[in-house]
Design a protein around this motif. Structure first.
Motif, short mmCIF file in Angstrom:
data_model
loop_
_atom_site.label_atom_id
_atom_site.label_comp_id
_atom_site.label_asym_id
_atom_site.label_seq_id
_atom_site.Cartn_x
_atom_site.Cartn_y
_atom_site.Cartn_z
N PHE A 30 34.41 -4.28 81.86
CA PHE A 30 35.16 -3.48 82.84
C PHE A 30 35.89 -2.37 82.10
CE2 PHE A 30 39.30 -3.12 85.30
CZ PHE A 30 38.78 -2.31 86.28
N LEU A 31 35.63 -1.13 82.48
CA LEU A 31 36.30 0.02 81.88
C LEU A 31 37.21 0.64 82.94
CD1 LEU A 31 36.65 2.13 79.59
CD2 LEU A 31 34.77 3.39 80.66
N LEU A 32 38.48 0.70 82.63
CA LEU A 32 39.47 1.27 83.54
C LEU A 32 40.03 2.54 82.93
CD1 LEU A 32 41.37 1.11 86.02
CD2 LEU A 32 42.90 -0.26 84.60
N GLN A 33 39.85 3.66 83.60
CA GLN A 33 40.42 4.93 83.17
C GLN A 33 41.63 5.18 84.05
OE1 GLN A 33 40.45 7.91 85.23
NE2 GLN A 33 41.54 9.04 83.67
N THR A 34 42.74 5.47 83.42
CA THR A 34 43.95 5.77 84.18
C THR A 34 44.81 6.75 83.39
OG1 THR A 34 45.78 4.80 85.42
CG2 THR A 34 45.29 3.83 83.27
N ILE A 35 45.80 7.30 84.03
CA ILE A 35 46.73 8.24 83.41
C ILE A 35 48.13 7.69 83.59
CG2 ILE A 35 47.68 10.58 83.51
CD1 ILE A 35 44.95 11.45 84.69
N GLY A 36 48.91 7.73 82.55
CA GLY A 36 50.28 7.25 82.63
C GLY A 36 51.28 8.37 82.39
N ILE A 37 52.53 8.10 82.73
CA ILE A 37 53.60 9.05 82.47
C ILE A 37 54.70 8.33 81.70
CG2 ILE A 37 53.15 10.55 84.44
CD1 ILE A 37 55.37 9.12 85.95
N ALA A 38 55.47 9.06 80.95
CA ALA A 38 56.50 8.50 80.10
C ALA A 38 57.86 8.48 80.80
CB ALA A 38 56.58 9.27 78.79
N ARG A 39 57.88 8.20 82.07
CA ARG A 39 59.15 8.09 82.79
C ARG A 39 59.01 6.99 83.85
NH1 ARG A 39 58.85 13.74 86.23
NH2 ARG A 39 56.79 13.30 86.99
N THR A 40 60.11 6.48 84.29
CA THR A 40 60.06 5.41 85.28
C THR A 40 60.72 5.89 86.57
OG1 THR A 40 62.16 4.50 84.50
CG2 THR A 40 60.14 3.62 83.51
N GLY A 41 60.60 5.09 87.60
CA GLY A 41 61.26 5.42 88.84
C GLY A 41 60.34 5.99 89.91
N GLU A 42 59.19 6.47 89.51
CA GLU A 42 58.24 7.00 90.47
C GLU A 42 56.97 6.15 90.41
OE1 GLU A 42 57.50 11.19 90.29
OE2 GLU A 42 59.46 11.55 89.43
N ALA A 43 56.49 5.76 91.56
CA ALA A 43 55.25 4.95 91.58
C ALA A 43 54.37 5.42 92.73
CB ALA A 43 55.60 3.48 91.76
N THR A 44 53.10 5.39 92.48
CA THR A 44 52.12 5.67 93.53
C THR A 44 51.84 4.34 94.20
OG1 THR A 44 51.16 7.42 92.22
CG2 THR A 44 49.83 6.54 94.01
N ASP A 45 52.05 4.25 95.47
CA ASP A 45 51.80 3.00 96.19
C ASP A 45 51.37 3.32 97.60
OD1 ASP A 45 51.58 0.31 96.27
OD2 ASP A 45 53.69 -0.10 95.94
N PRO A 46 50.04 3.52 97.75
CA PRO A 46 49.54 3.91 99.08
C PRO A 46 49.80 2.88 100.15
CG PRO A 46 47.73 3.55 97.51
CD PRO A 46 49.01 3.33 96.79
#
Length: 81
Positions: A65-81
């Protein structure tokens, strides 16, 4: 929404690549390799458990399983559809 199949050549071997835009929860079958590209952020943290359980169920024993994702170096914001 649909899907498409295409034969590709990798290092002299023929492999079948299958692309789909169907919801991951509706997929059935077993695959020796799964690549998730540009989708994980759309899954959202509340669905991570379901996503990983589903991909695990879809993988054949010793599958990859290959998972490609992008992260950010800050907290407090989340994508949650």
């Amino acid at each position: 929404m649909g899907s498409a199949s295409r034969y590709v050549t990798l290092r002299g071997e023929v492999a079948v690549a299958w692309y789909t835009s169907r919801p991951y929860r509706n997929l059935q079958g077993q695959f020796d390799e799964i690549v998730s590209f540009g989708m994980f952020a759309r899954v959202g943290p509340k669905n991570y458990d379901t996503y990983f359980h589903t991909t695990h169920q879809l993988l054949m024993p010793n599958g990859i399983f290959l998972l490609q994702t992008i992260g950010i170096a800050r907290t407090g914001e989340a994508t949650d559809p």
